[in-house]
Design a protein around this motif. Structure first.
Motif, PDB file in Angstrom:
ATOM      1  N   ARG A 133       0.821  -1.212   0.000  1.00 49.78           N
ATOM      2  CA  ARG A 133       0.000   0.000   0.000  1.00 49.78           C
ATOM      3  C   ARG A 133       0.858   1.266   0.000  1.00 49.78           C
ATOM      4  NH1 ARG A 133      -3.051  -0.522  -2.835  1.00 49.78           N
ATOM      5  NH2 ARG A 133      -4.140   1.367  -2.148  1.00 49.78           N
ATOM      6  N   VAL A 134       1.991   1.237   0.702  1.00 53.61           N
ATOM      7  CA  VAL A 134       2.899   2.391   0.671  1.00 53.61           C
ATOM      8  C   VAL A 134       3.384   2.629  -0.749  1.00 53.61           C
ATOM      9  CG1 VAL A 134       5.235   3.134   1.313  1.00 53.61           C
ATOM     10  CG2 VAL A 134       3.644   2.328   3.074  1.00 53.61           C
ATOM     11  N   SER A 135       3.768   1.554  -1.428  1.00 52.87           N
ATOM     12  CA  SER A 135       4.254   1.680  -2.794  1.00 52.87           C
ATOM     13  C   SER A 135       3.181   2.270  -3.709  1.00 52.87           C
ATOM     14  CB  SER A 135       4.696   0.309  -3.316  1.00 52.87           C
ATOM     15  OG  SER A 135       5.128   0.394  -4.648  1.00 52.87           O
ATOM     16  N   ALA A 136       1.951   1.789  -3.558  1.00 51.42           N
ATOM     17  CA  ALA A 136       0.864   2.276  -4.411  1.00 51.42           C
ATOM     18  C   ALA A 136       0.575   3.756  -4.159  1.00 51.42           C
ATOM     19  CB  ALA A 136      -0.393   1.444  -4.158  1.00 51.42           C
ATOM     20  N   ARG A 143       6.467  10.042  -5.312  1.00 48.10           N
ATOM     21  CA  ARG A 143       7.442  10.120  -4.241  1.00 48.10           C
ATOM     22  C   ARG A 143       8.077   8.747  -4.026  1.00 48.10           C
ATOM     23  NH1 ARG A 143       6.647  14.857  -4.743  1.00 48.10           N
ATOM     24  NH2 ARG A 143       6.680  16.469  -3.128  1.00 48.10           N
ATOM     25  N   SER A 144       9.304   8.751  -3.493  1.00 47.72           N
ATOM     26  CA  SER A 144      10.005   7.491  -3.200  1.00 47.72           C
ATOM     27  C   SER A 144      10.222   7.384  -1.697  1.00 47.72           C
ATOM     28  CB  SER A 144      11.357   7.452  -3.923  1.00 47.72           C
ATOM     29  OG  SER A 144      11.183   7.488  -5.324  1.00 47.72           O
ATOM     30  N   PRO A 145       9.480   6.520  -1.034  1.00 48.76           N
ATOM     31  CA  PRO A 145       9.658   6.380   0.414  1.00 48.76           C
ATOM     32  C   PRO A 145      10.991   5.728   0.749  1.00 48.76           C
ATOM     33  CG  PRO A 145       8.168   4.701  -0.400  1.00 48.76           C
ATOM     34  CD  PRO A 145       8.443   5.622  -1.554  1.00 48.76           C
ATOM     35  N   CYS A 160       6.697   9.157  10.040  1.00 47.63           N
ATOM     36  CA  CYS A 160       7.527   9.420   8.865  1.00 47.63           C
ATOM     37  C   CYS A 160       8.637  10.380   9.263  1.00 47.63           C
ATOM     38  CB  CYS A 160       6.671  10.029   7.750  1.00 47.63           C
ATOM     39  SG  CYS A 160       7.591  10.521   6.272  1.00 47.63           S
ATOM     40  N   THR A 161       9.874  10.032   8.956  1.00 45.04           N
ATOM     41  CA  THR A 161      11.000  10.907   9.278  1.00 45.04           C
ATOM     42  C   THR A 161      11.246  11.897   8.149  1.00 45.04           C
ATOM     43  OG1 THR A 161      12.724   9.559   8.257  1.00 45.04           O
ATOM     44  CG2 THR A 161      12.046   8.950  10.485  1.00 45.04           C
ATOM     45  N   ALA A 162      12.082  12.888   8.435  1.00 45.47           N
ATOM     46  CA  ALA A 162      12.427  13.878   7.416  1.00 45.47           C
ATOM     47  C   ALA A 162      13.149  13.238   6.243  1.00 45.47           C
ATOM     48  CB  ALA A 162      13.293  14.979   8.036  1.00 45.47           C
ATOM     49  N   ALA A 163      13.796  12.095   6.477  1.00 49.35           N
ATOM     50  CA  ALA A 163      14.500  11.384   5.409  1.00 49.35           C
ATOM     51  C   ALA A 163      13.560  10.496   4.595  1.00 49.35           C
ATOM     52  CB  ALA A 163      15.629  10.536   5.996  1.00 49.35           C
ATOM     53  N   GLY A 164      12.290  10.424   4.997  1.00 47.78           N
ATOM     54  CA  GLY A 164      11.325   9.621   4.254  1.00 47.78           C
ATOM     55  C   GLY A 164      11.196   8.189   4.731  1.00 47.78           C
ATOM     56  N   ASP A 165      11.829   7.858   5.859  1.00 47.61           N
ATOM     57  CA  ASP A 165      11.681   6.507   6.412  1.00 47.61           C
ATOM     58  C   ASP A 165      10.339   6.405   7.117  1.00 47.61           C
ATOM     59  OD1 ASP A 165      14.197   5.820   5.514  1.00 47.61           O
ATOM     60  OD2 ASP A 165      15.183   6.409   7.385  1.00 47.61           O
ATOM     61  N   LEU A 166       9.673   5.275   6.931  1.00 46.33           N
ATOM     62  CA  LEU A 166       8.339   5.080   7.480  1.00 46.33           C
ATOM     63  C   LEU A 166       8.342   3.973   8.532  1.00 46.33           C
ATOM     64  CD1 LEU A 166       6.236   5.186   4.179  1.00 46.33           C
ATOM     65  CD2 LEU A 166       6.887   7.090   5.662  1.00 46.33           C
ATOM     66  N   MET A 167       7.640   4.222   9.638  1.00 48.95           N
ATOM     67  CA  MET A 167       7.470   3.229  10.684  1.00 48.95           C
ATOM     68  C   MET A 167       5.979   2.965  10.861  1.00 48.95           C
ATOM     69  SD  MET A 167       6.379   2.601  13.972  1.00 48.95           S
ATOM     70  CE  MET A 167       6.205   4.257  14.663  1.00 48.95           C
ATOM     71  N   GLU A 187       0.877   8.232   6.272  1.00 46.27           N
ATOM     72  CA  GLU A 187       2.327   8.422   6.386  1.00 46.27           C
ATOM     73  C   GLU A 187       2.963   8.789   5.048  1.00 46.27           C
ATOM     74  OE1 GLU A 187       3.374   8.877   9.197  1.00 46.27           O
ATOM     75  OE2 GLU A 187       1.663   8.023  10.258  1.00 46.27           O
ATOM     76  N   VAL A 188       2.442   8.275   3.954  1.00 46.95           N
ATOM     77  CA  VAL A 188       2.950   8.662   2.639  1.00 46.95           C
ATOM     78  C   VAL A 188       2.682  10.146   2.393  1.00 46.95           C
ATOM     79  CG1 VAL A 188       2.569   8.398   0.152  1.00 46.95           C
ATOM     80  CG2 VAL A 188       2.893   6.374   1.586  1.00 46.95           C
ATOM     81  N   ALA A 189       1.541  10.639   2.851  1.00 40.04           N
ATOM     82  CA  ALA A 189       1.234  12.066   2.689  1.00 40.04           C
ATOM     83  C   ALA A 189       2.262  12.925   3.418  1.00 40.04           C
ATOM     84  CB  ALA A 189      -0.173  12.359   3.203  1.00 40.04           C
TER      85      ALA A 189
END
Length: 233
Positions: A133-136, A143-145, A160-167, A187-189
């Motif tokens: 779902r994150v990829s979609a 955007r590239s997470p 979501c971190t400033a570097a784009g890492d998602l937890m 989180e993607v937003a």
């Protein structure tokens, strides 16, 4: 001033354990009862006395017991447990399998470690569903997470971190699929808006139109997902 006790036990039916905490930011004493695990925390300002803290607890003795009686007790995952998996209740069933799998309305788990097997299954399924779902959602906004990690957090379902890492909290996979999808979109937003501004919520609703309903579900039902305990063995 004497050191505060780490835990104070209050007599009653049932007896209650109160965890003490000092805070430089606290202006007054407060009591918090966690809906997730029932933990009671007494927070005191830095200069409040031990005697004042004990008196505060005594004054709220009846209130604490009333609140504690209304909490949903933890559920230890074991053979026969009805465990939510993507919104469906599956019966945890030991079987001669190496790893857990779904069989109709049962979650077949290794006989030697039913709870650990069930938790491993949920984490693997959560990573698979969240990655998808994150990829979609990320493709939808070009955007590239970054890295995706799973944890068992109590205070948030994702970050979501400033570097784009998602937890994400892996327990999301216990909720209906749409709820997991919403948190992934949320989180993607944040890859675009690192705040909760009107622009952020507009993008979140663009990615997941049923945002309001999903947020309401998490507020009403999310704590229920935390009541399941996965002791090893």
């Amino acid at each position: 001033m004497r050191d505060d006790p780490e835990v104070t036990h209050i007599e009653g039916d049932p007896p209650l354990a109160v965890h003490w905490r000092r805070s430089a930011r606290a202006r007054r004493m407060s009591l918090k009862v966690s809906r997730l695990d029932g933990q009671i925390t007494l927070t005191l300002p830095r200069r409040a006395s031990l005697r004042a803290g004990m008196a505060f607890l005594k004054e709220r003795h009846d209130w604490l017991h009333e609140v504690a009686r209304g909490l949903e007790p933890p559920s230890m995952v074991a053979p026969g447990t009805r465990l939510p998996v993507e919104g469906r209740l599956l019966t945890v069933t030991p079987a001669p399998v190496r790893s857990a799998r779904i069989d109709d309305d049962r979650l077949l788990v290794p006989e030697a470690r039913p709870a650990a097997g069930a938790m491993a299954f949920l984490k693997h399924l959560a990573r698979d569903r969240l990655a998808s779902r994150v990829s979609a959602h990320a493709r939808g906004i070009d955007r590239s997470p970054g890295k995706l990690t799973l944890r068992d957090t109590r205070s948030r379902w994702g970050s979501c971190t400033a570097a784009g890492d998602l937890m994400f909290n892996w327990r999301l996979v216990m909720a209906p699929p749409s709820i997991l999808d919403y948190v992934a979109a949320h989180e993607v937003a944040h890859l675009v808006h690192m705040d909760h501004s009107a622009a952020f919520w507009s993008l979140c609703e663009h990615l997941f139109p049923d945002t309001a309903r999903a947020r309401a579900w998490l507020k009403a039902e999310g704590a229920h997902l935390h009541r399941f305990r996965f002791a090893s063995g």
